[in-house]
Design a protein around this motif. Structure first.
Motif, short mmCIF file in Angstrom:
data_model
loop_
_atom_site.label_atom_id
_atom_site.label_comp_id
_atom_site.label_asym_id
_atom_site.label_seq_id
_atom_site.Cartn_x
_atom_site.Cartn_y
_atom_site.Cartn_z
N ALA A 1 0.86 -1.19 0.00
CA ALA A 1 0.00 0.00 0.00
C ALA A 1 0.89 1.24 0.00
O ALA A 1 1.80 1.34 0.81
N THR A 2 0.64 2.15 -0.93
CA THR A 2 1.40 3.41 -0.94
C THR A 2 0.50 4.54 -0.44
O THR A 2 -0.73 4.43 -0.48
N ARG A 3 1.16 5.60 0.00
CA ARG A 3 0.40 6.78 0.45
C ARG A 3 0.51 7.89 -0.58
O ARG A 3 0.40 9.08 -0.26
N TYR B 1 9.22 3.83 -1.41
CA TYR B 1 8.96 3.05 -0.20
C TYR B 1 9.95 1.90 -0.14
O TYR B 1 10.03 1.10 -1.09
N ASP B 2 10.66 1.81 0.95
CA ASP B 2 11.67 0.76 1.12
C ASP B 2 10.97 -0.59 1.34
O ASP B 2 10.27 -0.77 2.33
N ILE B 3 11.17 -1.51 0.40
CA ILE B 3 10.56 -2.84 0.55
C ILE B 3 11.66 -3.91 0.72
O ILE B 3 11.40 -5.10 0.57
N ARG C 1 2.04 8.04 -8.91
CA ARG C 1 0.76 8.76 -8.85
C ARG C 1 0.68 9.54 -7.54
O ARG C 1 1.21 9.10 -6.52
N THR C 2 0.01 10.69 -7.59
CA THR C 2 -0.05 11.51 -6.38
C THR C 2 -0.95 10.87 -5.31
O THR C 2 -0.72 11.06 -4.13
N GLN C 3 -1.94 10.10 -5.75
CA GLN C 3 -2.85 9.47 -4.78
C GLN C 3 -2.33 8.11 -4.29
O GLN C 3 -1.54 7.45 -4.97
N ALA C 4 -2.82 7.70 -3.14
CA ALA C 4 -2.48 6.38 -2.57
C ALA C 4 -3.00 5.26 -3.47
O ALA C 4 -4.05 5.40 -4.10
N HIS C 5 -2.24 4.18 -3.55
CA HIS C 5 -2.64 3.02 -4.34
C HIS C 5 -2.24 1.74 -3.62
O HIS C 5 -1.31 1.74 -2.82
N ARG C 6 -2.96 0.67 -3.94
CA ARG C 6 -2.48 -0.67 -3.55
C ARG C 6 -1.80 -1.26 -4.77
O ARG C 6 -2.41 -1.36 -5.83
N ARG C 7 -0.52 -1.64 -4.65
CA ARG C 7 0.25 -2.12 -5.79
C ARG C 7 0.49 -3.62 -5.65
O ARG C 7 0.91 -4.08 -4.59
#
Lengths: 138, 138, 138
Positions: C10-12, C17-19, C123-129
Motif C-alpha cells: 500500500a502506498t500513500r 517506499y523501502d521494501i 501517482r499523487t494518490q495512494a494506491h495498492r500495488r
C-alpha cells in the motif's frame, strides 16, 4: 526445464508494436506452469517495454517525450553515420532497455490488466528485429 | 543447474568499460548449454549496459548526453556529500540500470552482432566494482 | 526449484517506499540457497528501483529530478484522463523500470551495502500495488 527459441518481428519504422499475443502464445507453448519468461532483443537501436495497453495516446506521448529529450539530428552527437536518428536510437534504447523478465503463472505471462509488451522501434526505417525468448520453471 | 560467482572490475573513473569478454569467459566456464546469465552490480553509482560495440563515439555520445541531462554540481540536488558527481552518479544509474539478463545459447551469451556488455562508471574517481554473475539452465 | 507468490504494497501516494525487508523476508522463506529473485510490479504507473539506502536526500533528489524532467501537467502530453500526474507516471515508470532481478546467495538477496529495493509510486494518490516475487535456484 528451459525452453528457448528465436524469432523475428518486422517493424515498419519508428513506433511501438504490441507483441503481447506473440509472447503469450510462445510462452503457453513452452508448457511451463510456474516460472519466468525472459525476452531479449539482439539490437541496440530498438527496445522492449511494458506499457499501458488501453489508450494508444500513451505510446504517442512516450514518442513525443523521447523526441523532445533525444531530438533527431542533435548537434551534441558525433555518431551520425546512419543518419540523424542513429544516435538517438541508441540513447532511447539505453533509457528504455532491450530485455524484460516476466513472471509465468498457470502457463501464461502474468501481466497486469493494463500492461502490454511492446517492441519499440527507434529507427525511422523498417527493420527486422531478432529476439530470443527463454522460458524456465516447472 | 545454477552457477554463481563474484568478481571485481577496476575502473579508472568515469567512462564505460567493455566487459563482454570477461562475461563470455565466465559464462563458458559455467558449462551450461541453454539458459540465462544474470549480471548484478552491487553499487548505486555505476551501471551495466548493453551498447553498440563498433564505434567508440557511441559511448562518448552517451556520456555527453548524460552530462547534459544530469549535470555535475546541479543546484537541484541536495545530496552532494561526496562531491558534484555524487548525486548525478545515482541518477545515471537509475536511468541505465545496474543489472542485466542475457540469454545463454550453445554455452555462450547470445549477444547481437553489435551488442557489447559495458560497466559504466559514473563517479569521476577510480573504483573497484563488485559484481555477481549467475548462470542457470541445463 | 521455483517458489512464486503474490503480495501487495500500500502506498500513500507519490514517493519511494523501502521494501528491502519484505523482499528479504519472503526470499528467506523460499528456502533457496543459491539462485535469483525476480520482482515484478503489475502496473505501469509505479516502478521498482535499486537505490542508495543511507541518505533519504538521495530519493528526494531523484523525485526532484523526475519532477523537472517529466513535469506534471506538461502540455506535451495528450493522455491526461486521470489528471496531470497520469502520463508523467507512465514516463517515469518507463525510465526507471517495473521489474528487477537480484542474486540470491546463502538464502538471501545479495544486495550491496548501500543498495535498497524501493517501490516508487508515481501517482499523487495512494494506491495498492500488486507484485509477484519468483525465487528460483537450488
Amino acid at each position: 526445464m528451459v525452453i528457448q527459441e528465436r524469432f523475428e518481428i518486422a517493424t515498419r519504422g519508428r513506433g511501438s508494436y504490441d507483441i503481447s499475443r506473440e509472447v503469450q502464445r510462445r510462452t503457453a507453448a513452452a508448457g511451463i506452469a510456474t516460472g519466468l519468461c525472459h525476452l531479449f532483443l539482439h539490437h541496440t537501436s530498438a527496445s522492449l517495454m511494458l506499457c499501458e495497453n488501453a489508450d494508444p495516446e500513451v505510446r504517442a506521448d512516450l514518442e513525443r517525450f523521447m523526441a523532445r529529450l533525444v531530438p533527431d539530428g542533435d548537434p551534441l552527437f558525433a555518431h551520425s553515420a546512419e543518419g540523424p536518428d542513429d544516435m538517438p536510437a541508441h540513447v532511447r534504447t539505453l533509457l528504455s532497455g532491450a530485455e524484460l523478465t516476466l513472471p509465468v503463472s498457470d502457463g501464461r505471462c502474468a501481466l497486469g490488466t493494463w500492461q502490454g509488451v511492446y517492441l519499440w522501434e527507434h529507427r525511422t526505417q523498417a527493420h527486422r528485429r531478432r529476439l530470443t525468448l527463454t522460458v524456465y520453471g516447472e
